[in-house]
Write an enzyme that holds these catalytic residues in place. Structure first.
Site, mmCIF file in Angstrom:
data_model
loop_
_atom_site.group_PDB
_atom_site.id
_atom_site.type_symbol
_atom_site.label_atom_id
_atom_site.label_comp_id
_atom_site.label_asym_id
_atom_site.label_seq_id
_atom_site.Cartn_x
_atom_site.Cartn_y
_atom_site.Cartn_z
ATOM 1 N N THR C 89 2.210 -14.200 14.859
ATOM 2 C CA THR C 89 0.819 -14.435 15.273
ATOM 3 C C THR C 89 0.356 -13.565 16.449
ATOM 4 O O THR C 89 -0.793 -13.141 16.443
ATOM 5 C CB THR C 89 0.553 -15.930 15.549
ATOM 6 O OG1 THR C 89 1.492 -16.397 16.519
ATOM 7 C CG2 THR C 89 0.682 -16.747 14.274
ATOM 8 N N GLN C 109 -3.963 0.622 -5.871
ATOM 9 C CA GLN C 109 -2.720 0.081 -5.325
ATOM 10 C C GLN C 109 -2.984 -0.588 -3.975
ATOM 11 O O GLN C 109 -2.484 -1.651 -3.654
ATOM 12 C CB GLN C 109 -1.700 1.204 -5.098
ATOM 13 C CG GLN C 109 -1.216 1.862 -6.358
ATOM 14 C CD GLN C 109 -0.181 2.940 -6.072
ATOM 15 O OE1 GLN C 109 -0.251 3.619 -5.076
ATOM 16 N NE2 GLN C 109 0.776 3.085 -6.992
ATOM 17 N N TRP C 110 -3.802 0.088 -3.199
ATOM 18 C CA TRP C 110 -4.073 -0.291 -1.807
ATOM 19 C C TRP C 110 -4.718 -1.675 -1.737
ATOM 20 O O TRP C 110 -4.384 -2.508 -0.886
ATOM 21 C CB TRP C 110 -5.014 0.770 -1.246
ATOM 22 C CG TRP C 110 -5.225 0.821 0.208
ATOM 23 C CD1 TRP C 110 -5.663 -0.187 1.029
ATOM 24 C CD2 TRP C 110 -5.035 1.968 1.046
ATOM 25 N NE1 TRP C 110 -5.765 0.283 2.297
ATOM 26 C CE2 TRP C 110 -5.394 1.594 2.338
ATOM 27 C CE3 TRP C 110 -4.635 3.279 0.805
ATOM 28 C CZ2 TRP C 110 -5.345 2.476 3.419
ATOM 29 C CZ3 TRP C 110 -4.590 4.159 1.872
ATOM 30 C CH2 TRP C 110 -4.935 3.763 3.162
ATOM 31 N N ARG C 124 -22.365 1.579 -7.983
ATOM 32 C CA ARG C 124 -23.563 1.005 -8.602
ATOM 33 C C ARG C 124 -24.789 1.524 -7.896
ATOM 34 O O ARG C 124 -25.852 1.651 -8.488
ATOM 35 C CB ARG C 124 -23.587 -0.528 -8.455
ATOM 36 C CG ARG C 124 -22.527 -1.266 -9.215
ATOM 37 C CD ARG C 124 -22.738 -2.775 -9.100
ATOM 38 N NE ARG C 124 -23.844 -3.238 -9.918
ATOM 39 C CZ ARG C 124 -24.397 -4.446 -9.838
ATOM 40 N NH1 ARG C 124 -23.945 -5.326 -8.944
ATOM 41 N NH2 ARG C 124 -25.396 -4.795 -10.609
ATOM 42 N N ASP C 220 -5.689 -6.673 10.673
ATOM 43 C CA ASP C 220 -4.994 -6.977 11.924
ATOM 44 C C ASP C 220 -3.628 -6.284 11.915
ATOM 45 O O ASP C 220 -3.117 -5.887 10.866
ATOM 46 C CB ASP C 220 -4.876 -8.487 12.145
ATOM 47 C CG ASP C 220 -3.930 -9.162 11.197
ATOM 48 O OD1 ASP C 220 -2.713 -8.864 11.241
ATOM 49 O OD2 ASP C 220 -4.385 -9.999 10.402
ATOM 50 N N LEU C 221 -3.051 -6.165 13.101
ATOM 51 C CA LEU C 221 -1.832 -5.371 13.256
ATOM 52 C C LEU C 221 -0.660 -5.933 12.452
ATOM 53 O O LEU C 221 0.093 -5.169 11.842
ATOM 54 C CB LEU C 221 -1.466 -5.324 14.746
ATOM 55 C CG LEU C 221 -0.155 -4.641 15.084
ATOM 56 C CD1 LEU C 221 -0.159 -3.185 14.666
ATOM 57 C CD2 LEU C 221 0.135 -4.785 16.572
ATOM 58 N N ARG C 231 4.366 0.509 2.130
ATOM 59 C CA ARG C 231 3.767 1.743 1.622
ATOM 60 C C ARG C 231 4.327 3.004 2.275
ATOM 61 O O ARG C 231 4.090 4.099 1.771
ATOM 62 C CB ARG C 231 2.247 1.692 1.775
ATOM 63 C CG ARG C 231 1.598 0.536 1.027
ATOM 64 C CD ARG C 231 1.994 0.509 -0.439
ATOM 65 N NE ARG C 231 1.286 -0.550 -1.172
ATOM 66 C CZ ARG C 231 1.403 -0.744 -2.479
ATOM 67 N NH1 ARG C 231 2.220 0.007 -3.211
ATOM 68 N NH2 ARG C 231 0.747 -1.716 -3.075
#
Lengths: 312, 312, 312, 312
Positions: C89, C109-110, C124, C220-221, C231
């Site tokens: 946290t 994938q991301w 669009r 967030d980190l 990745r």
């Protein structure tokens, strides 16, 4: 854990209902479905519903048209592979729903796990039961000295008795005063006809943190296993670990292949840091690494030697 | 949507399996379980599994020991109350799992809904099917002029034919080149024995965005209804709306009481802003508010008058 | 990556703006703020904004009234402790926002990482740029044989040229046809005045999956590090790894203490299963465990020996 | 709210630090940064950090290379459009971090909002402050009769005094016993040298639910507005509404355009169900719908008439 006769009857009646389904079904889990499994002095865990089985994980991983299973052997291999390589999404395809009774201070730790669905018994709407947690003497322990967070030696019988007397008296008095504030018994009858009852949402603030609450809690398997890996861990507080232990048993009934892979790759596994791995490599090469030249802190060194079963 | 004989056989076999369960079971949904419900030209929606029924929502809202149901009448009242007052957590206690085949450009809109579990067919691991979406001529429309996002008049037959020829030719050629790059047929045999096949994870980049993909997608009811409220909406692109329409029918089978409340309080409802409410109050008081003195933009005014069935 | 003159001017102007703030500020990251960092042939990563620094992690862990920092030494010790014990946290208390340009197949994938906020350029609403990814010849590789998912040997120059010709031709033709379908140039002028343009939301389906898209992505980190651990891993596809590598550098600028702990406890670490640990213990005790008596699969054994730098 | 001298000094020192940044900066919010804003008797809200401004929402919606702003007028129009059409992702591009001190029973309601990051002061690790919430007499109210959840008339002075005496006595006694159980003062000195202190993680269960806790809480703007729409609502319990009111003021400082759109389209808006809309249309057409023929429940009818300012 004492259910009222009415609660027991509701559970019995619900367990007698049966239906035919095309869904993945697990007899081992069905056999305990809806039954309260005791935890601590008044708590319980009940499995209310579930979705999926070991084969459903395989089915999702393969995006299959039919059931996942080819052969149990193949399924086990795939499940182990998915667990080992952190392919978490197939494990999200199983879901389980529990009804849990637990002390409020445990509920406050539990709710930190955000990837679950929860419906808690409402103290704004209803009157909380007169049930509070008193630890068994064997679980009353002194503050740990080496660790700011945790317990150490168990209290002596005399010290434990003193602690329990305080906990019991305060919980009793606070609950009695809660009733006085509400000015209402469980059937909604006013106790003192000459004054109003305080709103439930306010009166409850007088209760102590060991008061029991209850909730429906639903989660997918991946996040349940993450919860269990943190809460069945020796670093977790004993009281929440007691719940995790019972829930782990329900997972073993439900998904035996996954439970075994989880035991191997998570519960019994250890994450070795880059520096720790360097120490292991030096040991295997016959070198004598020392805490000083390892880059590990004294504590990390001790933890590593314990994991390796090495005398350091 | 043409399933292979093998896929059809897998589905048939899976549908023939039946088990006894103590879980909440919904015969109306069981009857279509596992069956592909066609969407667009090659897509489908299959309900693979579900957890809960209307009574399970009530059960969770009451944190019950038994089944939620008292009387259907009471349950409906409570479900409507929960929906009206945005008490969303009881609706999270139901869960559904779909197998969906859909064009990649639709999948890319869909995946924006993050509160779901998803396992997609992997183009790194497997070869994608030769199936791509070609709109029916009646859904080929010109760019909207008043709205930068959306469609307007349907194309003429001649224009539509021209468009379809382009879409078909490019999809065909790109798929044929994908096979050439892979240098491998569906059974894993090399086409040209003298050169290597390009890695699948690379070759797939040659496919067009109307190629079909498929995934397992699992979501709780609250988030499913949120998805449907956005994707069954006229502002959503037609292609994803086609999926939302079929899924809404599965919800009606599964949870008829909830589906009706959803229709009343979400799909057929309108959110009136503070300024719009002021206009309504003035109209009811016999005044003649104008766009100019309402604080609404011209577009908001038109939308409000449409909602009110008023000629403004 | 070629920005238009207008885009470059916008970035330059934005970088010239400066303000005074009481917030935690990191000069090392400010120096590259808003600048595009090139990735692949046309992609980039830009850091748009950030919240927090190493001290902010400490501050949150301590729920401090002031800045987190006592002494840098203490902060580093606490950050390493938090990372080691999976206290996630405090790491959630830092946040970063990127602007990223990336091929659609990478974006797909991301986006599987759901704990982020994302705004994607809308096909669009807008016309997509004429930019598509063509791998460098050194990254064109054959399908792996031992691993159904992955690449193996690099293609010969002749094979690579053949592949690139196919990829380029198909991307060019599909983009040209996209323009024909839109019947509109980038300034909104109709190309053929006698026929309508197809709605953008439809025309885009003709594009190939290597077309570039772009988005704002904020995370967030803790979740960013999880993303990077998956990745930046050798099992990830090269193209997304290229992005992860650049983002990891931005984290090193932003949070040097955390980045180092991450390197030690995540990137360079290894999770040893219960069975693998048993093998290590036997090796350290001078025994000669074999694959057969280890309970490990052949592949797990190889992976373990590689981690241990042992010849097995 | 009484900060210790040390806490006040830490805040003052932190506020004196300033840095140059290229990030979006909001002077109106900077002016109160880090300062405790009082709530209830001992609680506070402190803005610790923030990311983004009104222009950042526009910038993300446009996936811009430069700052979002064209003209303030345009930005406001776009923000209103995004809010009206529930385009929530651009609002997720702003983030705020608070330090909050609040009673535990309020924290338990608050934490139900799962899409936030939170670090709570740990009762396992540290000793909780001796601070508990006592409502002002004007907020002590009887249980609502028409609504099982909520308050009604304020208590008489005599009844209020009786309630407060109970709440104060129980909180005082429970805290004193907590100290006895810990057997340790705030500086870590043992009180009774002859017996051990109970582990902190156990002793805390003796505290009452009105004891104050504190946490760092970080959330994106979209989810913050959702939190505020539910918790600034009259149906929310007064105590959490008090926090929501102060936080809403921080949003007004931070993002004045968004705050105004939020007020118009959320706080001051009303969701009319399909049946309610039918009633409005009939009223506008000069008809006289009745509760009986409207399909609305008696309660829904009353709520609708209140919203319309109509006498029904």
């Amino acid at each position: 854990m004492e259910l009222t006769a009415e609660q027991q009857a509701e559970i019995t009646e619900a367990r007698e209902q049966a239906a035919i389904t095309r869904r993945a079904t697990v007899p081992e889990l069905e056999s305990i479905l809806l039954q309260p499994l005791p935890v601590l002095d008044h708590g319980f865990v009940r499995v209310i519903d579930y979705m999926g089985d070991d084969a459903a994980i395989v089915q999702a991983a393969r995006v299959s048209y039919g059931r996942g299973t080819r052969r149990v052997q193949d399924d086990a291999g795939l499940i182990r592979y998915l667990m080992r390589h952190r392919h978490s999404t197939p494990f999200e395809m199983c879901e389980i729903k529990y009804h849990i009774k637990l002390p409020i201070f445990v509920a406050r730790q539990w709710i930190r796990h955000r990837t679950a669905n929860v419906n808690e018994y409402s103290g704004r709407y209803s009157i909380l039961d007169k049930e509070y947690y008193l630890p068994e003497p064997g679980h009353l322990a002194a503050q740990a000295k080496t660790n700011r967070q945790g317990r150490d030696e168990v209290l002596s019988a005399a010290d434990a008795a003193r602690v329990l007397a305080i906990l019991r008296d305060d919980a009793e008095r606070c609950y009695a005063d809660y009733e006085t504030l509400l000015n209402e018994d469980r059937d909604g009858n006013r106790l003192d006809p000459d004054r109003p009852g305080l709103a439930r949402e306010l009166a409850r603030m007088n209760l102590t943190l060991n008061t029991y609450t209850q909730w429906y809690w639903k989660i997918d398997l991946h996040n349940l296993l993450h919860f269990l890996s943190l809460r069945a861990d020796p670093h977790a507080q004993y009281e929440i670990r007691a719940y995790a232990a019972v829930m782990l048993e329900t997972v073993q009934r439900w998904l035996p292949i996954t439970a075994e892979a989880f035991s191997d790759y998570r519960l019994g596994a250890a994450l070795l840091s880059a520096r720790a791995l360097a120490v292991v490599r030096r040991l295997l090469a016959g070198e004598q690494p020392t805490p000083a030249d390892s880059g590990l802190s004294a504590r990390e060194w001790r933890e590593l030697m314990a994991v390796l079963g090495h005398d350091g």
